[in-house]
Design an enzyme around this catalytic site. Structure first.
Site, PDB file in Angstrom:
ATOM      1  N   GLY A  69     -42.599  78.832  20.834  1.00  0.00           N
ATOM      2  CA  GLY A  69     -43.565  80.105  21.287  1.00  0.00           C
ATOM      3  C   GLY A  69     -43.637  80.394  22.707  1.00  0.00           C
ATOM      4  CD  GLN A 177     -52.852  77.527  15.340  1.00  0.00           C
ATOM      5  OE1 GLN A 177     -52.524  76.930  14.493  1.00  0.00           O
ATOM      6  NE2 GLN A 177     -52.524  77.127  16.665  1.00  0.00           N
ATOM      7  CG  HIS A 199     -44.155  72.552  16.941  1.00  0.00           C
ATOM      8  ND1 HIS A 199     -45.289  72.191  17.366  1.00  0.00           N
ATOM      9  CD2 HIS A 199     -44.027  73.783  17.892  1.00  0.00           C
ATOM     10  CE1 HIS A 199     -45.789  72.685  18.370  1.00  0.00           C
ATOM     11  NE2 HIS A 199     -44.955  73.660  18.707  1.00  0.00           N
ATOM     12  CB  THR A 235     -25.334  75.874  22.517  1.00  0.00           C
ATOM     13  OG1 THR A 235     -24.256  76.025  23.595  1.00  0.00           O
ATOM     14  CG2 THR A 235     -24.490  75.846  21.269  1.00  0.00           C
ATOM     15  CB  CYS A 320     -50.013  74.441  26.173  1.00  0.00           C
ATOM     16  SG  CYS A 320     -48.680  74.408  24.880  1.00  0.00           S
TER      17      CYS A 320
END
Length: 374
Positions: A69, A177, A199, A235, A320
């Protein structure tokens, strides 16, 4: 440990984990390689792209895979600013946005942009009139989260999207969210870009998805990048993307069931703490899976540590922002400052949360409050 921090991250779905291993073993080629092994990986990647386009009801040309995100928010905003509808250097956001939005906009300020951050109203929503009043002729971008990760309020993205179209302004929405909890199909028609993260809905960490309107003629942030149509270098994580796609499909399929499960859990929790009603402030929420609250007179960090000792994992806001001494952005956006702002804790439910565990958590919080003279 009883887990009540699903808004921060979710355990990896078992079927998604199995698919990850299978893909990493059987489709290990680099998607940019021209041999058949690379071609097989590329084919699987494009299948995942089509699946996300189908879930969001958008063109697959607008789907890009990222590392999550935060990177998705950054790259989407950079892409929008590289292709504005009109000239200008003004951006509007909300005070309550995720840290990745604020850090991206700080970088924009260094590049000459002006940023206006507006508060939330007392119900935790963006006031559309306040947002409209903040618009200038130089406003080129508005970035507003679809759902708040700390108290769980959703924002009027459809209405904001119309305001943006009427004023020649591009709109980005952090939907990390919101995905799997709100109907995204109508929302995505109102934005020029959005970002989600695997996640948060039982996919692996390190995988995100950005939708960027194919009608925009954006320029790559990293020059000479070839992966993901120039959107990001590196990659491509095909196993992670395949696992995230499966997790997303399962989450969407069970979204209504999970909503009602969370409603039940929320009701039980609020009934359990009701006895201490005057000493506990519960903030408004549109997502039943997220409960933001304050226990008057006790710092949230202390409550979190006490709960951890009792075997319950809760949080004091967005992961975070851990380590920051400042109150969480949502409290500031609601006009709550000083000691009360630091009393905030967040409890969030998931598909594995049990009714009896919710009840016991509520009883534990009452014991903590009583033990501190509450």
């Amino acid at each position: 440990m009883k887990y009540f921090d699903y808004a921060a991250t979710c355990p990896l779905d078992q079927e998604a984990a199995q698919l990850y291993v299978q893909t990493a073993t059987d489709f290990f080629g680099n998607t940019s390689s021209l041999h058949d092994t690379g071609g097989q990986a590329q084919q699987l990647l494009e299948t995942c792209r089509k699946e996300f386009a189908h879930m969001l009801k958008v063109h697959e040309e607008g789907i890009y895979f990222t590392s999550g995100g935060s990177e998705g928010n950054f790259l989407a905003i950079q892409a929008l600013l590289s292709s504005p509808i009109k000239s200008g250097n003004h951006i509007i956001t909300s005070i309550a946005e995720h840290a990745s939005i604020h850090s991206t906009l700080e970088k924009c300020k260094q590049n000459g942009y002006e940023v206006t951050a507006i508060p939330l109203n007392q119900d935790g929503h963006i006031d559309v009139e306040t947002l409209t009043d903040a618009i200038r002729k130089e406003t080129v971008l508005i970035t507003i989260q679809a759902a708040n990760s700390e108290i769980g309020t959703s924002q009027p993205i459809k209405e904001i999207g119309k305001i943006c179209r009427d004023n020649g302004i591009l709109l980005h929405s952090d939907c990390v969210q919101a995905f799997g909890k709100l109907d995204m199909q109508e929302m995505v028609q109102s934005v020029d870009s959005l970002a989600i993260s695997g996640h948060k809905f039982y996919g692996p960490k390190g995988v995100g998805v950005v939708y960027l309107s194919p009608h925009l003629h954006w320029h790559p942030f990293y020059p000479n990048t070839t992966h993901e149509g120039g959107f990001r270098p590196g990659t491509v994580n095909v196993p992670g993307i395949a696992a995230t796609t499966l997790a997303a499909q399962k989450t969407i399929a069970h979204m209504e069931e999970q909503y009602h499960h969370s409603l039940k859990l929320r009701k039980v929790f609020l009934e359990t703490i009701n006895a201490k009603g005057k000493q506990i402030v519960v903030y408004p929420s549109d997502l039943p899976s997220i409960i933001g609250l304050r226990m008057k007179g006790i710092e949230g960090q202390l409550i979190m540590l006490e709960c951890n000792r009792a075997g319950y994992a809760i949080s004091t806001g967005s992961a975070c922002q851990v380590g920051s001494q400042a109150p969480i952005k949502t409290m500031t956006a609601l006009g709550i400052i000083g000691k009360p702002a630091k009393e905030f804790i967040r409890i969030s439910f998931g598909k594995n949360t049990k009714v009896e565990d919710v009840q016991q958590l509520g009883e534990t919080l009452i014991k903590i409050l009583t033990g501190h003279g509450g």
